[in-house]
Design an enzyme around this catalytic site. Sequence first.
Site, short mmCIF file in Angstrom:
data_model
loop_
_atom_site.label_atom_id
_atom_site.label_comp_id
_atom_site.label_asym_id
_atom_site.label_seq_id
_atom_site.Cartn_x
_atom_site.Cartn_y
_atom_site.Cartn_z
N HIS A 195 0.86 -1.17 0.00
CA HIS A 195 0.00 0.00 0.00
C HIS A 195 0.91 1.23 0.00
O HIS A 195 2.02 1.18 0.52
CB HIS A 195 -0.83 -0.06 1.29
CG HIS A 195 -1.88 1.00 1.40
ND1 HIS A 195 -1.60 2.27 1.83
CD2 HIS A 195 -3.20 0.96 1.17
CE1 HIS A 195 -2.72 2.97 1.85
NE2 HIS A 195 -3.71 2.20 1.46
N ASP A 246 3.27 -4.64 8.21
CA ASP A 246 2.06 -3.83 8.10
C ASP A 246 0.87 -4.76 8.29
O ASP A 246 0.57 -5.59 7.41
CB ASP A 246 2.04 -3.15 6.72
CG ASP A 246 0.76 -2.38 6.45
OD1 ASP A 246 -0.20 -2.52 7.24
OD2 ASP A 246 0.72 -1.64 5.45
N GLN A 249 -4.28 -5.18 7.14
CA GLN A 249 -5.25 -6.11 6.57
C GLN A 249 -5.22 -7.49 7.22
O GLN A 249 -6.03 -8.35 6.87
CB GLN A 249 -5.01 -6.25 5.06
CG GLN A 249 -5.18 -4.96 4.27
CD GLN A 249 -6.63 -4.49 4.21
OE1 GLN A 249 -7.56 -5.28 4.35
NE2 GLN A 249 -6.82 -3.20 4.01
N LYS A 291 -10.12 -0.78 10.80
CA LYS A 291 -10.28 -1.97 9.96
C LYS A 291 -10.64 -3.20 10.79
O LYS A 291 -10.86 -4.28 10.25
CB LYS A 291 -9.00 -2.23 9.16
CG LYS A 291 -8.72 -1.11 8.15
CD LYS A 291 -7.75 -1.53 7.10
CE LYS A 291 -7.14 -0.35 6.37
NZ LYS A 291 -8.05 0.23 5.37
N CYS A 308 -4.84 2.44 -3.72
CA CYS A 308 -3.57 3.00 -3.19
C CYS A 308 -2.41 2.02 -3.36
O CYS A 308 -1.51 1.96 -2.51
CB CYS A 308 -3.71 3.42 -1.72
SG CYS A 308 -4.82 4.80 -1.49
#
Lengths: 139, 401
Positions: free
Chosen positions: B118, B195, B198, B221, B359
Amino acid sequence: MSIQEIEKEIIEEFELFGDDWEGKYEHIIDLGKSLPKIKEEYKTDDRIIKGCQSKVWLHSELRKGKIVFTADSDAIITKGMVALMIRVLSNQKPEDVVNANLEFIVKIGLKEHLSPTRANGLVSMIKQMKLDALAFLNS
Amino acid sequence: MIDVNKIRADFPILNRKVNGKPLVYFDNGATTQKPKQVIDAIVNYYSEHNANIHRGVHTLSREATELFEEARKTVSKFIGAEAEEIVFTAGTTDSINIVAAGLDLPVGSEIIITEMEHHSNILPWQLWCEKNEGKLKVIPVEVDGTLDIGLLESLITPQTKVLAVTHVSNTLGVINPVDALIKIAKQYGLIVLVDGAQSIPHMKIDVRELGADFYVFSGHKVYAPTGTGVLWMNKQWVGKLKLSRSGGGTIKTVSFDKTDYVEGALRYEPGTPNIEGVLGLASALKYVNEIGIEKIAKHEHTLLKYATERLNEIPEVEIYANHLEKAAVISFNVKGAHPFDVGTLLDKYGIAVRTGHHCTQPLMARYKIPGTVRASFAMYNTLEEINIFIEALQKSIKMLS
């Protein structure tokens, strides 16, 4: 026909669909398909009107005191909207283009396409059409 | 099995109609909806406990501070960490920026990322490289959306200092083999940031097992309010990571000559934090815990499998990373149609999907496409909603052809 007369004609045309949004969008898609394409030579990256998602290319020129627009888009619904804009604003005097308030977009129930989150380039395209008209007016 | 109907009853927004149709919300990769427990936590905070934290001697301030620090414990337990290792931030992007600006790397260092990152896990590193003559190196993505992890080793040189990698691709849903990547990276002494934006809503996370230096995610999220984020740092980094921003609440003593900062994670939280957001985050994680992340993952996998089967039946549909080793995300295109057109028509049918480049422009460039249509699922989605989605998609394709 004047800009207002064409807008009135489009509003009447869309009134036929009533609540049938599918019919309305099929019509827009058909308009998109029928849009005479912009010449390939004008479809360059520096002519892209930036929307976040769909691209719009616009070309304008002055013929006998009237501004003529041609355009294209990579998304068919955007292209249909572009076709409507061209129908209204092409072959008009630059000053009329500059002053057009284009209420028909809201009246035919497509105001969602003017939302900034739509990012379909329509708002930017209208702005560019007016800027081009303004440039011809001042030249 | 989870009781989806019971869960749905907790999410007020799922009763909404969009364009006259019941909302089908498949844009969970962008943000999840919030259960009433989270909304109530925010309302309760402002109705009962609102005060600034960490300084006041009065009752409300003490209560608010206790709730806030209790939330830190809840978050730390959720990812198998210690409370001292948790820094509250504004989100994943904010967390990555704090790390990228706070690592004391030599000028000319190399940072390895992947082609599927991302923008939030590209730009902070790119910014560091621009300022410090550094170099970004990229692990490419295979056509099936997987990483060629064998390439990692060949990219590492003595100048390589950092591996920053997404756990799950936001665009494709592909789950990266972070364990294997971290193992290799650690053999070469690299600092590793994962990261987790997600991965956090879809799988059990244990930062000790993971073995990274930093794990970051956004609250929104995982059913929590927007504007909340977490920066987990292995405790060896607490105090060692340089401060890139400073202010009230982070100090022991201040004079114009010298300032002593507090020792723990608080030093990275200058100013008044997003208190109600953090309380909402704690409430969201408790909610997930009550249902059970493994059960949620199983349900989401059922949705992924069914949606993939149904989409594969439609000849015009092309799925990217068309396999099931994914979190609950499906990215696809309709042949001959722009994702924008597909998304616009689906919206008219009450279905919220994401369209565009998500993105991840370098990843779109890799597939040579302007964007995709992305359907991403959460615990409250149902098989019936997938049927509605497929029917609407088929109608949309007919309109566009």
